[in-house]
Write an enzyme that holds these catalytic residues in place. Structure first.
Site, PDB file in Angstrom:
ATOM      1  N   GLU A  38       1.146  -1.172  -0.319  1.00 50.40           N
ATOM      2  CA  GLU A  38      -0.258  -0.057  -0.243  1.00 50.40           C
ATOM      3  C   GLU A  38       0.778   1.167  -0.128  1.00 50.40           C
ATOM      4  O   GLU A  38       1.994   1.190   0.817  1.00 50.40           O
ATOM      5  CB  GLU A  38      -0.921   0.335   1.452  1.00 50.40           C
ATOM      6  CG  GLU A  38      -2.000   1.269   1.501  1.00 50.40           C
ATOM      7  CD  GLU A  38      -2.593   1.840   0.061  1.00 50.40           C
ATOM      8  OE1 GLU A  38      -2.508   3.056   0.460  1.00 50.40           O
ATOM      9  OE2 GLU A  38      -3.157   1.221  -0.332  1.00 50.40           O
ATOM     10  N   ARG A 113     -16.329   4.522   5.638  1.00 50.17           N
ATOM     11  CA  ARG A 113     -15.596   3.135   4.867  1.00 50.17           C
ATOM     12  C   ARG A 113     -14.274   3.048   5.629  1.00 50.17           C
ATOM     13  O   ARG A 113     -13.885   1.433   5.532  1.00 50.17           O
ATOM     14  CB  ARG A 113     -14.784   3.769   4.258  1.00 50.17           C
ATOM     15  CG  ARG A 113     -16.280   3.893   2.856  1.00 50.17           C
ATOM     16  CD  ARG A 113     -15.456   5.081   1.586  1.00 50.17           C
ATOM     17  NE  ARG A 113     -16.308   4.555   0.298  1.00 50.17           N
ATOM     18  CZ  ARG A 113     -16.547   3.934  -0.269  1.00 50.17           C
ATOM     19  NH1 ARG A 113     -15.695   3.421  -0.625  1.00 50.17           N
ATOM     20  NH2 ARG A 113     -17.213   3.750  -1.800  1.00 50.17           N
ATOM     21  N   TYR A 219     -27.571   9.348   4.463  1.00 47.46           N
ATOM     22  CA  TYR A 219     -28.234   8.276   5.346  1.00 47.46           C
ATOM     23  C   TYR A 219     -26.979   8.330   6.738  1.00 47.46           C
ATOM     24  O   TYR A 219     -26.038   8.994   6.900  1.00 47.46           O
ATOM     25  CB  TYR A 219     -28.184   6.993   5.179  1.00 47.46           C
ATOM     26  CG  TYR A 219     -26.799   6.105   4.542  1.00 47.46           C
ATOM     27  CD1 TYR A 219     -25.008   6.368   5.139  1.00 47.46           C
ATOM     28  CD2 TYR A 219     -26.622   6.453   2.799  1.00 47.46           C
ATOM     29  CE1 TYR A 219     -24.538   5.652   3.920  1.00 47.46           C
ATOM     30  CE2 TYR A 219     -25.713   6.089   2.044  1.00 47.46           C
ATOM     31  CZ  TYR A 219     -24.490   5.651   2.779  1.00 47.46           C
ATOM     32  OH  TYR A 219     -23.679   5.617   1.991  1.00 47.46           O
ATOM     33  N   ASP A 297     -12.061  -1.970  -8.256  1.00 49.96           N
ATOM     34  CA  ASP A 297     -12.399  -0.818  -9.140  1.00 49.96           C
ATOM     35  C   ASP A 297     -11.153  -0.886 -10.166  1.00 49.96           C
ATOM     36  O   ASP A 297     -11.590  -0.048 -11.125  1.00 49.96           O
ATOM     37  CB  ASP A 297     -12.348   0.558  -8.280  1.00 49.96           C
ATOM     38  CG  ASP A 297     -13.217   0.640  -7.651  1.00 49.96           C
ATOM     39  OD1 ASP A 297     -14.768   0.536  -8.071  1.00 49.96           O
ATOM     40  OD2 ASP A 297     -13.516   2.154  -6.834  1.00 49.96           O
TER      41      ASP A 297
END
Length: 404
Positions: A38, A113, A219, A297
């Site tokens: 990462e 997330r 939400y 993605d």
């Protein structure tokens, strides 16, 4: 690369977002080691809220993290609550509390997330993740897969999984740059502290306000501490495709001028919004080349209008892990099986997500009136059963039965 059992392939996952970490976690559950690379110095999911529909909840339960997710998520009582832009008239609403688990065996949740990422990360050994590893080059040739980083030593692997997002280095190296076209839309995003949000936005509900050329969704997330707000509007000449770019509150408000004042009050309460362009990409006909494949993605960027981006990355991760574990000695064949399993479903979701913008953004008039009337007779929870009722295990059942 961390230690692996004798004869097992060295698996490198590029990208430590939800999809990449889920791939490592599901592989670990199958007894297969992988290392995640990462570029960020710490694991932190950009963005804000997401919907965890039953198909995603099902996989999170199998991973053993659904209970942890639920500690910070909000279980929805109401979903697909469509409201008219000018006055908030409810066009339709789905009673998730009464129907969701009965139909699909799982509830629907909303979450930040970062909370979902942390839960998935808990299933990945710390020494399986290398941070601060920005990949600048990927090469596949002469039977060698090599990742070159801005800092640190290069890595050679037997299998490479590109979970590195919409600007994927792995995808571009294998299939060439994925051409993007201007969708004409952009998105705004904000997190509103609950104490500043009106009561209607704090409910355990996923609400969609729809109007001419625009729609807005809100939400609660983070155990109700915030309200996630995401809105879609014409992009004009704005083309920046980055979740870290920002707009002004005034720009956000201008797009929703004349809408129900409760909604514009909510926008004001959110402070400086993020803004990014929605660029359009056609589905890829294949994701794998030899021992290299794509996930999330990087493989299938989709418009967020069915809230399935993270869910499909999680499904990818579970399916990929199962395929590799069952054919570890022949990774190329396993990756072909994986893409054959996943591409039809993700392509369909890309297509329906693409078409939703036109439906949501109709100008006032006969077509809009017909749409609103149809909403009163639709049951989106049932109509989208092919999304929410999907069970990955069923894809492997025939092969498992044949081995018995």
């Amino acid at each position: 690369m961390r230690a692996r059992r004798s004869g097992a392939p060295r698996i490198a996952i590029l990208g430590g977002g939800i999809g990449g970490l889920a791939a490592a976690a599901f592989l670990g559950k199958e007894g297969v080691a992988a290392t995640v690379y990462e570029q960020a110095p710490r694991l932190a999911e950009v963005g804000a809220g997401l919907v965890i529909a039953p198909n995603a909840a099902r996989q999170l339960r199998r991973l053993g993290v659904l209970d942890a997710v639920r500690e910070r998520a909000v279980q929805l009582d109401t979903g697909w609550e469509f409201r008219r832009w000018a006055d908030g008239t409810i066009l339709s609403a789905e009673d998730l509390a009464a129907s969701c688990e009965r139909l699909y065996g799982e509830q629907t949740y909303t979450a930040h997330r970062a909370d979902l990422l942390a839960a998935v990360q808990s299933q990945v050994p710390a020494d399986s993740v290398e941070l601060g590893r920005k990949c600048v080059k990927f090469e596949a040739g002469d039977g060698v897969l090599r990742l070159t980083f801005e800092d640190g030593d290069p890595v050679e692997a037997d299998v490479v999984i590109g979970a590195d997002g919409v600007h994927s280095i792995v995808r571009n190296a294998i299939f060439g740059a994925s051409p993007a076209t201007d969708s004409g839309l952009c998105a705004f995003r904000a997190l509103v502290p609950a104490e500043r949000a009106p009561a209607f936005a704090r409910r355990a509900a996923q609400t969609l306000w729809i109007g001419p050329g625009h729609h807005l969704v809100h939400y609660p997330v983070s155990a109700g501490a915030f309200v996630n707000l995401v809105a879609f509007a014409p992009a004009g000449d704005f083309t920046t495709e980055s979740w870290t770019s920002t707009a002004t509150v005034e720009e956000f408000l201008a797009e929703f001028d004349g809408w129900d004042e409760r909604l514009t009050d909510l926008i004001r309460a959110g402070g400086t919004p993020a803004r990014w362009a929605l660029l359009d990409r056609a589905p890829l006909p294949r994701w794998s080349e030899g021992n290299v494949t794509l996930l999330g993605d990087a493989a299938h960027p989709m418009f967020p209008f069915f809230a399935q981006g993270a869910a499909q990355a999680i499904e990818d991760a579970a399916g990929l892990a199962r395929c590799l574990a069952e054919d570890l000695e022949n990774p190329a064949a396993a990756l072909r099986r994986y893409e054959e399993l996943r591409i039809p479903r993700t392509t369909r979701l890309q297509d329906v997500s693409h078409g939703r913008a036109e439906i949501n953004h109709l100008d006032d008039g006969p077509d809009q009136q017909a749409r609103d009337a149809a909403f009163r007779h639709q049951d989106p929870l049932v109509a989208n059963g092919w999304i929410y009722g999907y069970d990955l295990e069923a894809e492997f059942a025939p092969a498992a039965a044949a081995k018995q």
